[in-house]
Design an enzyme around this catalytic site. Structure first.
Site, PDB file in Angstrom:
ATOM      1  N   ALA A  50      52.699 -16.065  -5.213  1.00 23.30           N
ATOM      2  CA  ALA A  50      53.088 -14.787  -5.812  1.00 23.30           C
ATOM      3  C   ALA A  50      54.537 -14.766  -6.340  1.00 23.30           C
ATOM      4  O   ALA A  50      54.759 -14.390  -7.506  1.00 23.30           O
ATOM      5  CB  ALA A  50      52.842 -13.659  -4.805  1.00 23.30           C
ATOM      6  N   ARG A  89      46.615 -13.859 -14.223  1.00 27.38           N
ATOM      7  CA  ARG A  89      45.911 -13.770 -12.928  1.00 27.38           C
ATOM      8  C   ARG A  89      46.080 -12.328 -12.433  1.00 27.38           C
ATOM      9  O   ARG A  89      47.159 -11.744 -12.596  1.00 27.38           O
ATOM     10  CB  ARG A  89      46.495 -14.740 -11.886  1.00 27.38           C
ATOM     11  CG  ARG A  89      46.229 -16.215 -12.206  1.00 27.38           C
ATOM     12  CD  ARG A  89      46.686 -17.121 -11.069  1.00 27.38           C
ATOM     13  NE  ARG A  89      45.764 -17.169  -9.965  1.00 27.38           N
ATOM     14  CZ  ARG A  89      46.060 -17.709  -8.763  1.00 27.38           C
ATOM     15  NH1 ARG A  89      47.259 -18.199  -8.532  1.00 27.38           N
ATOM     16  NH2 ARG A  89      45.156 -17.742  -7.813  1.00 27.38           N
ATOM     17  N   GLN A 193      45.641 -25.841  -0.962  1.00 20.22           N
ATOM     18  CA  GLN A 193      47.090 -25.599  -1.012  1.00 20.22           C
ATOM     19  C   GLN A 193      47.761 -25.964   0.313  1.00 20.22           C
ATOM     20  O   GLN A 193      48.928 -26.344   0.345  1.00 20.22           O
ATOM     21  CB  GLN A 193      47.377 -24.132  -1.347  1.00 20.22           C
ATOM     22  CG  GLN A 193      47.063 -23.727  -2.769  1.00 20.22           C
ATOM     23  CD  GLN A 193      45.669 -23.174  -2.921  1.00 20.22           C
ATOM     24  OE1 GLN A 193      44.762 -23.546  -2.175  1.00 20.22           O
ATOM     25  NE2 GLN A 193      45.463 -22.286  -3.885  1.00 20.22           N
ATOM     26  N   ASP A 234      49.970 -11.673  -1.557  1.00 20.62           N
ATOM     27  CA  ASP A 234      49.909 -11.543  -3.014  1.00 20.62           C
ATOM     28  C   ASP A 234      50.082 -10.096  -3.457  1.00 20.62           C
ATOM     29  O   ASP A 234      50.511  -9.830  -4.574  1.00 20.62           O
ATOM     30  CB  ASP A 234      48.601 -12.120  -3.541  1.00 20.62           C
ATOM     31  CG  ASP A 234      48.633 -13.635  -3.431  1.00 20.62           C
ATOM     32  OD1 ASP A 234      48.296 -14.152  -2.359  1.00 20.62           O
ATOM     33  OD2 ASP A 234      49.056 -14.281  -4.403  1.00 20.62           O
TER      34      ASP A 234
HETATM   35  O1  MRU Z   1      45.980 -19.018  -5.429  1.00 18.15           O
HETATM   36  P1  MRU Z   1      47.404 -19.206  -4.974  1.00 18.15           P
HETATM   37  O2  MRU Z   1      47.703 -20.604  -4.557  1.00 18.15           O
HETATM   38  O3  MRU Z   1      48.385 -18.672  -5.973  1.00 18.15           O
HETATM   39  O4  MRU Z   1      47.499 -18.292  -3.679  1.00 18.15           O
HETATM   40  C1  MRU Z   1      48.751 -18.206  -3.037  1.00 18.15           C
HETATM   41  C2  MRU Z   1      48.730 -17.395  -1.809  1.00 18.15           C
HETATM   42  O5  MRU Z   1      47.753 -16.785  -1.440  1.00 18.15           O
HETATM   43  C3  MRU Z   1      50.034 -17.286  -1.083  1.00 18.15           C
HETATM   44  O6  MRU Z   1      49.823 -17.155   0.289  1.00 18.15           O
HETATM   45  C4  MRU Z   1      50.801 -16.052  -1.590  1.00 18.15           C
HETATM   46  O7  MRU Z   1      50.867 -16.057  -2.973  1.00 18.15           O
HETATM   47  C5  MRU Z   1      52.163 -15.984  -1.014  1.00 18.15           C
HETATM   48  S1  MRU Z   1      53.216 -17.246  -1.683  1.00 18.15           S
HETATM   49  C6  MRU Z   1      54.735 -17.028  -0.969  1.00 18.15           C
END
Ligand code: MRU
Length: 345
Positions: A50, A89, A193, A234
């Site tokens: 995010a 997104r 991730q 997010d």
């Molecule tokens: O799909 P992503 O990899 O963008 O999802 C990221 C997450 O869900 C993270 O936990 C969130 O964005 C916090 S990042 C500090």
């Protein structure tokens, strides 16, 4: 520390990204000079997380303005291209927030928009440091332990932000204080991730950890192997409901049953006071083949249809603490319709 997002003025103006789809096998840099390339990088998760999305949202307006100059776009075309970045997104509020923060400076020119984007990036790094201190203090006070064992989900480190990290930042802070015993990092299906990115960062930072499949997390919690769960966010709505990577809510349910804290960490830019509850959050649904295939090879029968929500929403009553740079609130024990407004200042 790796920089996920950087603005370079030379040899030509660009956003430089580390391509997170290639980690940990290869450290490949992407040079983004067009809106098309940026939208593609966001959609494929070459840049993700995010707060990092907030940064590329802001810098994306600069890219669009420069492209408008080169290609002779009129005002309406520029606005439409900026909207493409904003909408690349849907779930992480930071992307739209980053675009909206710098957009009013467009009439003042590229330099003014870039200055605002740079300010946003500096503020995010500082926010992460502050929330990490506050989060570590809260966790040590709440658990009463000198050293804690942590479970985390997805990736919330420097790669997901502009610097340092959020949930990962708290883990790093605990480590630096000598107050961290072990991290259980969920691999984070389907794009890994946790296994690819969080483990890479933990390894670089010399932090003891294991990678577990997402399905192991609830049991790890119920077996008493961890003292606290720490995740990022997010979007956090006004009542404290929190969207984060799919799988987060399972951790929250297990933490409640085990009687250990479930902590959400995010910069205040992830708080969306305009959205009352999690029910109103748009959950991104990604390509089903991310679920029905693995490593480019089909794993499910050809007839199988994938269901691929990228995020879930943890209800506020399961969240022990929301930590931002402005303070800590405790949604599970503080029934209040405008919970987060208390620390909005
Ligand atoms: O799909 P992503 O990899 O963008 O999802 C990221 C997450 O869900 C993270 O936990 C969130 O964005 C916090 S990042 C500090």
């Amino acid at each position: 520390m790796v920089l996920a997002v950087e603005w370079l003025d030379s040899p030509r103006p660009m956003i430089r990204l580390i391509d997170q789809t290639r980690l940990p096998e290869a450290e490949v840099m992407l040079e983004v000079t067009t809106v098309d390339a940026l939208v593609d990088a966001i959609s494929t998760l070459a840049v993700r997380g995010a707060p990092a999305l907030g940064a590329v949202g802001a810098l994306g307006v600069v890219v669009a303005m420069l492209q408008a100059e080169t290609e002779g776009w009129d005002e309406a075309t520029l606005a439409a291209q900026v909207d493409r970045v904003r909408d690349a997104r849907p779930t992480a509020v930071n992307l739209a927030w980053g675009v909206d923060r710098v957009r009013p400076a467009i009439p003042m020119g590229v330099a003014a928009v870039l200055a605002e984007a740079r300010a946003l990036i500096a503020e995010d790094g500082a926010a992460n440091r502050e929330l990490s201190r506050l989060g570590a203090d809260w966790i040590l006070a709440r658990t009463g332990k000198e050293r804690v064992r942590v479970v985390t989900h997805c990736n919330t480190g420097a790669l997901a932000t502009t610097a340092w990290g959020t949930a990962y930042g708290i883990i790093h802070e605990l480590h630096d204080r000598g107050a961290l015993e072990m991290v259980y990092a969920d691999e984070t299906r389907p794009l890994l991730q946790g296994a690819r990115l969080t483990s890479w960062e933990l390894t670089q930072d010399g932090i003891d950890h294991v990678v577990q499949v997402d399905g192991a997390a609830s049991s790890t919690i119920l077996r008493g192997l961890v003292d606290v769960a720490i995740i990022g966010a997010d979007r956090i709505t006004a009542n404290g409901d929190t969207a984060n990577k799919v799988g987060s809510v399972a951790l929250a349910l297990a933490c409640r049953r085990a009687g250990i804290p479930f902590v959400v960490a995010a910069p205040f830019s992830t708080v969306d006071l305009g959205t009352p509850t999690g029910a109103e959050i748009v959950i991104e649904e990604r390509d089903p083949t991310e679920v029905t295939a693995f490593g480019g090879r089909r794993t499910a029968p050809p007839e199988a249809i994938g269901f691929n929500p990228a995020f879930d929403v943890t209800p506020h009553d399961l969240i022990s603490a929301v930590v931002t740079e402005r303070g800590v609130v405790e949604p599970a024990t503080t029934p209040h319709p405008e919970l987060l407004a208390r620390i909005a200042g």
